[in-house]
Design an enzyme around this catalytic site. Sequence first.
Site, mmCIF file in Angstrom:
data_model
loop_
_atom_site.group_PDB
_atom_site.id
_atom_site.type_symbol
_atom_site.label_atom_id
_atom_site.label_comp_id
_atom_site.label_asym_id
_atom_site.label_seq_id
_atom_site.Cartn_x
_atom_site.Cartn_y
_atom_site.Cartn_z
ATOM 1 N N CYS A 19 64.273 75.403 -50.180
ATOM 2 C CA CYS A 19 63.737 76.120 -51.340
ATOM 3 C C CYS A 19 62.408 76.747 -50.929
ATOM 4 C CB CYS A 19 63.611 75.217 -52.565
ATOM 5 S SG CYS A 19 62.381 73.908 -52.451
ATOM 6 N N ASN A 22 59.428 73.141 -51.081
ATOM 7 C CA ASN A 22 59.959 71.832 -50.696
ATOM 8 C C ASN A 22 59.354 70.685 -51.506
ATOM 9 O OD1 ASN A 22 60.063 69.622 -47.877
ATOM 10 N ND2 ASN A 22 61.799 70.220 -49.106
ATOM 11 N N CYS A 24 60.394 70.620 -55.180
ATOM 12 C CA CYS A 24 61.218 70.536 -56.397
ATOM 13 C C CYS A 24 62.708 70.544 -56.059
ATOM 14 C CB CYS A 24 60.921 71.680 -57.365
ATOM 15 S SG CYS A 24 59.237 71.729 -58.007
ATOM 16 N N ARG A 25 63.253 71.735 -55.880
ATOM 17 C CA ARG A 25 64.699 71.891 -55.774
ATOM 18 C C ARG A 25 65.316 71.276 -54.529
ATOM 19 N NH1 ARG A 25 64.811 78.190 -56.358
ATOM 20 N NH2 ARG A 25 62.886 77.858 -55.211
ATOM 21 N N SER A 26 64.792 71.598 -53.356
ATOM 22 C CA SER A 26 65.441 71.089 -52.142
ATOM 23 C C SER A 26 65.318 69.571 -51.991
ATOM 24 C CB SER A 26 64.974 71.829 -50.893
ATOM 25 O OG SER A 26 63.594 71.724 -50.684
ATOM 26 N N ASP A 138 63.936 78.095 -59.893
ATOM 27 C CA ASP A 138 62.739 77.310 -59.597
ATOM 28 C C ASP A 138 62.127 76.798 -60.906
ATOM 29 O OD1 ASP A 138 60.398 76.205 -58.640
ATOM 30 O OD2 ASP A 138 59.870 77.941 -57.410
#
Length: 172
Positions: A19, A22, A24-26, A138
């Site tokens: 993401c 690095n 939140c999402r990933s 995001d």
Amino acid sequence: MSLPEPRDPSGPYRISLVCLGNICRSPIAAKVLSADLDHAGLADAVEVDSSGTGNWHIGQGMDPRAAAILRVHGYPTDHVARCFDPARFAKCDLILAMDTDNLDDLRKLAGGRADAGERLRLFRSFAPGTGSNPEVPDPYYGGDDGFTTVLNMVQAASKGLTEELVARLGSD
């Protein structure tokens, strides 16, 4: 969707989730996918990591809201943010971006490497019924509900990817 052949058939299948920062999402995706792979008996056959295309958060833990949503759902929250290392192109079997901006950044980092093209994909493309928008948005600048939405999207994509990995690699 078919998975790329493993670079090293005798080693683990290597997946990198990417993401922007690095935090939140990933990392959410890495924790969910790792848990699904463990449940499917593939923990030793598949290596999962995460990173970001930006360097703002290197060395930090995940966003507290990301950690909270994972904790509530029983996932681990240990994490140290890092930036995507272009050397990963030669090592990873599959590199999964969270959105098209991340995918474009990865393509630029790949610099036309022949070994990167088929291995770069959007993570959510593994979720059934994603329709015309296979991105994981995001949630950083929004509220807690954005993290719930991300978790739901990630769980669906993780399930689809795990099913494909079981079909390709089998399970213990």
